[in-house]
Design a protein around this motif. Structure first.
Motif, PDB file in Angstrom:
ATOM      1  N   ASN A  79     -10.144   1.650  -9.160  1.00  0.00           N
ATOM      2  CA  ASN A  79      -8.805   1.898  -9.680  1.00  0.00           C
ATOM      3  C   ASN A  79      -8.904   2.827 -10.883  1.00  0.00           C
ATOM      4  O   ASN A  79      -9.869   2.769 -11.650  1.00  0.00           O
ATOM      5  CB  ASN A  79      -8.148   0.585 -10.088  1.00  0.00           C
ATOM      6  CG  ASN A  79      -8.020  -0.386  -8.926  1.00  0.00           C
ATOM      7  OD1 ASN A  79      -7.166  -0.249  -8.070  1.00  0.00           O
ATOM      8  ND2 ASN A  79      -8.912  -1.387  -8.900  1.00  0.00           N
ATOM      9  N   TYR A 131      -8.222   1.357  -5.307  1.00  0.00           N
ATOM     10  CA  TYR A 131      -7.693   2.721  -5.164  1.00  0.00           C
ATOM     11  C   TYR A 131      -6.243   2.851  -5.651  1.00  0.00           C
ATOM     12  O   TYR A 131      -5.455   3.615  -5.093  1.00  0.00           O
ATOM     13  CB  TYR A 131      -7.803   3.187  -3.703  1.00  0.00           C
ATOM     14  CG  TYR A 131      -9.214   3.248  -3.181  1.00  0.00           C
ATOM     15  CD1 TYR A 131     -10.092   4.248  -3.607  1.00  0.00           C
ATOM     16  CD2 TYR A 131      -9.698   2.305  -2.279  1.00  0.00           C
ATOM     17  CE1 TYR A 131     -11.404   4.305  -3.147  1.00  0.00           C
ATOM     18  CE2 TYR A 131     -11.002   2.355  -1.807  1.00  0.00           C
ATOM     19  CZ  TYR A 131     -11.844   3.349  -2.251  1.00  0.00           C
ATOM     20  OH  TYR A 131     -13.143   3.392  -1.789  1.00  0.00           O
ATOM     21  N   ASN A 132      -5.890   2.101  -6.677  1.00  0.00           N
ATOM     22  CA  ASN A 132      -4.574   2.244  -7.291  1.00  0.00           C
ATOM     23  C   ASN A 132      -4.672   3.142  -8.517  1.00  0.00           C
ATOM     24  O   ASN A 132      -5.706   3.185  -9.192  1.00  0.00           O
ATOM     25  CB  ASN A 132      -4.042   0.879  -7.704  1.00  0.00           C
ATOM     26  CG  ASN A 132      -3.879  -0.060  -6.522  1.00  0.00           C
ATOM     27  OD1 ASN A 132      -2.955   0.072  -5.732  1.00  0.00           O
ATOM     28  ND2 ASN A 132      -4.800  -1.018  -6.389  1.00  0.00           N
ATOM     29  N   GLU A 135      -6.453  10.689   0.066  1.00  0.00           N
ATOM     30  CA  GLU A 135      -6.097   9.708   1.093  1.00  0.00           C
ATOM     31  C   GLU A 135      -4.589   9.475   1.123  1.00  0.00           C
ATOM     32  O   GLU A 135      -3.986   9.366   2.202  1.00  0.00           O
ATOM     33  CB  GLU A 135      -6.829   8.393   0.829  1.00  0.00           C
ATOM     34  CG  GLU A 135      -6.497   7.268   1.795  1.00  0.00           C
ATOM     35  CD  GLU A 135      -6.838   7.591   3.247  1.00  0.00           C
ATOM     36  OE1 GLU A 135      -6.175   7.032   4.144  1.00  0.00           O
ATOM     37  OE2 GLU A 135      -7.758   8.405   3.471  1.00  0.00           O
ATOM     38  N   VAL A 136      -3.967   9.405  -0.047  1.00  0.00           N
ATOM     39  CA  VAL A 136      -2.513   9.227  -0.102  1.00  0.00           C
ATOM     40  C   VAL A 136      -1.813  10.411   0.565  1.00  0.00           C
ATOM     41  O   VAL A 136      -0.824  10.245   1.288  1.00  0.00           O
ATOM     42  CB  VAL A 136      -2.042   9.056  -1.560  1.00  0.00           C
ATOM     43  CG1 VAL A 136      -0.522   9.108  -1.650  1.00  0.00           C
ATOM     44  CG2 VAL A 136      -2.551   7.742  -2.128  1.00  0.00           C
ATOM     45  N   ILE A 146      -8.476   9.324  -4.323  1.00  0.00           N
ATOM     46  CA  ILE A 146      -7.271   8.533  -4.054  1.00  0.00           C
ATOM     47  C   ILE A 146      -6.135   9.420  -3.557  1.00  0.00           C
ATOM     48  O   ILE A 146      -5.488   9.127  -2.541  1.00  0.00           O
ATOM     49  CB  ILE A 146      -6.844   7.772  -5.319  1.00  0.00           C
ATOM     50  CG1 ILE A 146      -7.902   6.737  -5.702  1.00  0.00           C
ATOM     51  CG2 ILE A 146      -5.487   7.093  -5.116  1.00  0.00           C
ATOM     52  CD1 ILE A 146      -7.673   6.087  -7.050  1.00  0.00           C
ATOM     53  N   THR A 147      -5.865  10.508  -4.268  1.00  0.00           N
ATOM     54  CA  THR A 147      -4.722  11.358  -3.895  1.00  0.00           C
ATOM     55  C   THR A 147      -4.942  12.045  -2.552  1.00  0.00           C
ATOM     56  O   THR A 147      -3.983  12.317  -1.834  1.00  0.00           O
ATOM     57  CB  THR A 147      -4.455  12.409  -4.982  1.00  0.00           C
ATOM     58  OG1 THR A 147      -5.654  13.162  -5.239  1.00  0.00           O
ATOM     59  CG2 THR A 147      -4.004  11.741  -6.273  1.00  0.00           C
ATOM     60  N   THR A 164       0.813  -1.212   0.000  1.00  0.00           N
ATOM     61  CA  THR A 164       0.000   0.000   0.000  1.00  0.00           C
ATOM     62  C   THR A 164       0.851   1.269   0.000  1.00  0.00           C
ATOM     63  O   THR A 164       1.912   1.330   0.635  1.00  0.00           O
ATOM     64  CB  THR A 164      -0.946   0.015   1.222  1.00  0.00           C
ATOM     65  OG1 THR A 164      -1.845   1.108   1.122  1.00  0.00           O
ATOM     66  CG2 THR A 164      -0.180   0.120   2.529  1.00  0.00           C
ATOM     67  N   GLY A 165       0.409   2.259  -0.765  1.00  0.00           N
ATOM     68  CA  GLY A 165       1.041   3.576  -0.754  1.00  0.00           C
ATOM     69  C   GLY A 165       2.387   3.633  -1.430  1.00  0.00           C
ATOM     70  O   GLY A 165       3.157   4.577  -1.195  1.00  0.00           O
ATOM     71  N   TRP A 218       2.926   9.805  -2.012  1.00  0.00           N
ATOM     72  CA  TRP A 218       3.764   8.757  -2.588  1.00  0.00           C
ATOM     73  C   TRP A 218       5.234   9.141  -2.446  1.00  0.00           C
ATOM     74  O   TRP A 218       5.587  10.326  -2.531  1.00  0.00           O
ATOM     75  CB  TRP A 218       3.421   8.554  -4.057  1.00  0.00           C
ATOM     76  CG  TRP A 218       2.133   7.805  -4.264  1.00  0.00           C
ATOM     77  CD1 TRP A 218       1.815   6.564  -3.787  1.00  0.00           C
ATOM     78  CD2 TRP A 218       0.985   8.252  -4.995  1.00  0.00           C
ATOM     79  NE1 TRP A 218       0.543   6.210  -4.172  1.00  0.00           N
ATOM     80  CE2 TRP A 218       0.007   7.227  -4.919  1.00  0.00           C
ATOM     81  CE3 TRP A 218       0.688   9.414  -5.714  1.00  0.00           C
ATOM     82  CZ2 TRP A 218      -1.234   7.332  -5.522  1.00  0.00           C
ATOM     83  CZ3 TRP A 218      -0.556   9.517  -6.313  1.00  0.00           C
ATOM     84  CH2 TRP A 218      -1.500   8.482  -6.222  1.00  0.00           C
ATOM     85  N   SER A 236      -3.337  -1.619  -2.492  1.00  0.00           N
ATOM     86  CA  SER A 236      -4.148  -0.399  -2.468  1.00  0.00           C
ATOM     87  C   SER A 236      -3.303   0.868  -2.460  1.00  0.00           C
ATOM     88  O   SER A 236      -2.177   0.870  -1.960  1.00  0.00           O
ATOM     89  CB  SER A 236      -5.057  -0.405  -1.235  1.00  0.00           C
ATOM     90  OG  SER A 236      -4.294  -0.354  -0.040  1.00  0.00           O
ATOM     91  N   TYR A 237      -3.867   1.913  -3.049  1.00  0.00           N
ATOM     92  CA  TYR A 237      -3.297   3.269  -3.010  1.00  0.00           C
ATOM     93  C   TYR A 237      -1.863   3.335  -3.540  1.00  0.00           C
ATOM     94  O   TYR A 237      -1.058   4.156  -3.105  1.00  0.00           O
ATOM     95  CB  TYR A 237      -3.371   3.842  -1.586  1.00  0.00           C
ATOM     96  CG  TYR A 237      -4.780   4.083  -1.120  1.00  0.00           C
ATOM     97  CD1 TYR A 237      -5.510   5.177  -1.581  1.00  0.00           C
ATOM     98  CD2 TYR A 237      -5.405   3.205  -0.237  1.00  0.00           C
ATOM     99  CE1 TYR A 237      -6.826   5.395  -1.176  1.00  0.00           C
ATOM    100  CE2 TYR A 237      -6.717   3.419   0.185  1.00  0.00           C
ATOM    101  CZ  TYR A 237      -7.415   4.512  -0.295  1.00  0.00           C
ATOM    102  OH  TYR A 237      -8.718   4.720   0.107  1.00  0.00           O
TER     103      TYR A 237
END
Length: 678
Positions: free
Chosen positions: A542, A512-513, A637-638, A634-635, A400-401, A644, A429-430
């Protein structure tokens, strides 16, 4: 004696549970305190074992200070090394690698036969230890190009080869063009890179017994035997790594027998001052549990460390136990086997010979978080259980992440950003996944028709080489005697239903990728792909972007016996023709497919007309609002999680921005090169 206060006792205990390592100021004879650090990671591992004194559950932290930790052997960790964390000390960015520096370059003045006319007078040469065979070279931090017989797109490679029967001494291959073999050495340095299908059946066979007069050589590989292809245009070959193949600036070749490496410098490169190196290890860190004793490596953490530069094992030297289902190299810079609750967090794993991280066989509750994994010879992360059988012990891992990008640089184009084979209940995920040569996320198992074939059900090698498709590491010994006897008698036993309990790639969640620019080299397989998997996998929300068409593939591809899978609410923008957003065989059962969106930036719908599922499982929308909404979700939450690693560009054009076409271009953003200190 004066009693120690609570604070002093705490400080003393903390000091005992910490080990400090500094490659610049340390000494392995030191005690390992901040003031007297150790020098090497092996010494730190041994010190941790000593500090445990039989208490394997004791928690110890090894702090790496700034510097380049160049390993001369793999850091091996076993169950006795559990509950140890390897972390960068605050503010440090330590680098762990396994390289040898290459020095004392000089102009190459010998008049050897076979040197390309364009290269004469322009080559440089350096001495290296005889017998050292490496597959990657870096000059001033830049990946140099290994010499090759063709620079064309793979569909344009020569196709005049005819493979013979595999034999113990290698598979004889004949060529119509005999002249091209004239100056190729037979010492095992040259590889014949061969592709036999658009979906990546390829390998790097080691070349021996070159006979230019007869127009033959021998292909040596434990990955696959050469065979025909469905269509002639889907096959081809090229040779790599020979002095005679250097024909343009930036290329190199190695002669391990003579102990020489040759290089044609690029414009502006002064080789008298150049810094160059090549990898000398296949693995940097190897965690190995003992499953026969139920002794796993557990609670080992790596955090804030850069792992860089590994090589790959030549295909004629691969261990027989390697699982090679997907025509890829399954080795890795960080190789975990028999592990639980181990963590790789905020690390960079770059310029690897094969995968970045492989979690093999027993692997449960391991976590890969906020890492950058890039410029790999094979793929990014491999979650790899056992072959079909009753042993289902790879599960509940999390990826993840992470920022995972630029794969297949060792000619293993089939390897994706994340590969799942016989592993279940994992969460992917993510992640930001960019520029995979083929698919970005893949999960696979085994087809019942192969289970019913004795040559593929039972283990074994064919006269010293792998038999075709014998890559599944299938556990025939797990099945009752009556099943084994039936298969030996060629009486089919398995079908798509009774096979399901042995397909352990089940209940994986892929969500969520962000996937940008999949299929940079190959033309089939989807951005997310499944083949012969177990039940109850979930792909949802995704975002997939590609700047050019994917005419040979569905974007979300459910191939053979990919059943009981939920695919919903994914958003796709492909700037060109596709087969469909979601593709599945009409015979598959139990799939739930809904809410998937194709964002159209052209009025005409460009999916293939007449395809059996055209428009069945997708919503076509003009305008980018659905994509931007999900991308924002998504972004956001990231961002809450710290972003990233390296804050890379997402790789999806913003409104009004020109759509670029990466194609086969290797993108090297700032921070791509890892400094190697002497």
């Amino acid at each position: 004696m004066m009693a120690l206060g609570v604070g002093q006792l705490w400080a003393q205990n903390q000091a005992r549970d910490e080990i400090h390592v500094s490659v610049t100021t340390g000494d392995d004879a030191n005690s390992g305190t901040p003031e007297k650090p150790l020098k090497s990671l092996q010494a730190a591992r041994d010190k941790a074992r000593e500090m445990k004194s039989g208490n394997d559950a004791k928690k110890i932290t090894v702090y790496l200070h700034q510097g380049h930790y160049n390993l001369d052997r793999t850091l091996d960790l076993g169950p006795e090394d559990s509950h140890v964390s390897y972390r960068a000390v605050d503010g440090a960015s330590p680098v762990v690698s396994g390289v040898r520096l290459i020095k004392n370059w000089k102009p190459f003045t010998e008049d050897l036969p076979g040197v390309h006319a364009d290269a004469k007078g322009k080559l440089w040469v350096a001495d290296v230890p005889k017998g050292w065979r490496f597959h990657y070279l870096f000059v001033n931090g830049r990946r140099a190009e290994r010499s090759k017989s063709s620079h064309a797109f793979w569909r344009e490679w020569p196709k005049d080869h005819q493979p013979g029967k595999p034999e113990k001494q290698g598979q004889l291959v004949s060529f119509n063009n005999k002249e091209q073999l004239r100056f190729l050495p037979s010492n095992g340095d040259v590889e014949m890179v061969c592709i036999m299908a658009q979906y990546g059946v390829m390998g790097n066979g080691v070349v021996t017994d070159v006979n230019s007069g007869a127009g033959t050589l021998r292909w040596n590989s434990k990955l696959l035997n050469l065979a025909g292809s469905r269509n002639n245009h889907e096959r081809g070959y090229r040779f790599e790594n020979a002095l005679c193949l250097i024909d343009r600036p930036g290329e190199w070749a190695l002669d391990s027998a003579l102990g020489r490496v040759y290089y044609w410098p690029k414009d502006g490169e002064d080789m008298s001052k150049a810094k160059s190196h090549a990898p000398s290890l296949y693995k940097l860190v190897h965690l190995q549990g003992d499953e026969t004793k139920n002794a796993h490596v557990t609670n080992v953490t790596f955090e804030g460390i850069t792992f860089a530069y590994t090589d790959r094992v030549p295909e004629n030297q691969w261990p027989d136990h390697w699982l090679c289902r997907q025509w890829e190299n399954v080795d890795a810079a960080l190789y975990f086997s028999g592990t639980s609750d181990c963590v790789v967090r905020n690390c960079r794993i770059l310029h690897t010979g094969a995968y970045g991280i492989t979690i093999n066989h027993y692997g449960q509750r391991n976590r890969i978080e906020r890492c950058e994994i890039g410029w790999t010879g094979s793929g990014g992360v491999f979650l790899e259980g056992y072959g079909p059988g009753t042993l289902d012990v790879s599960k509940n891992n999390t990826v993840t992440g992470n920022y995972i990008h630029d794969h297949g640089l060792g000619n293993y184009w089939h390897a994706p950003s994340v590969q799942i084979y016989q592993s279940g209940h994992n969460t992917i995920s993510y992640n930001l996944l960019q520029r995979s040569a083929y698919s970005s996320i893949s999960m696979v198992g085994m087809h019942p028709k192969y289970m019913n074939m004795p040559s593929r059900f039972f283990k074994g090698v064919y006269q010293g080489q792998w038999h075709e498709w014998n890559f599944f590491c299938l556990r025939s010994e797990d099945f009752p005697k009556e099943v084994q006897d039936a298969i030996r008698a060629k009486k089919p036993y398995f079908n798509r239903e009774n096979m399901k309990p042995y397909l352990h790639s089940r209940k994986n969640v892929v969500e969520y990728n962000v996937i940008s620019e999949p299929q940079t080299k190959l033309n089939e397989g989807g951005a997310i792909y499944a083949w012969c998997i177990g039940k109850d996998n979930l792909w949802r929300k995704n975002v997939i972007f590609k700047s050019r068409a994917m005419p040979g593939s569905s974007v979300l591809a459910l191939d053979d016996i990919a059943e009981y899978t939920t695919v919903k609410d994914n958003v796709v923008w492909v700037n060109g023709r596709i087969l469909e957003v979601v593709g599945a065989r009409s015979s598959e059962r139990g799939n739930v497919i809904s809410g998937n969106v194709r964002v159209n930036f052209k009025k005409e719908h460009q999916a293939r007309r007449g395809h059996n599922n055209l428009g069945k499982w997708q919503v076509n929308v003009d305008g980018r609002e659905p994509m931007d909404t999900l991308l924002g979700e998504i972004t956001s939450e990231v961002g809450k999680r710290g972003g990233w690693p390296g804050n890379p560009a997402i790789g999806i054009p913003k409104p009004g921005e020109e759509i670029t076409k990466y194609g086969e271009q290797l993108i090297l953003p700032k921070g791509a090169n890892v400094t190697i200190e002497e």
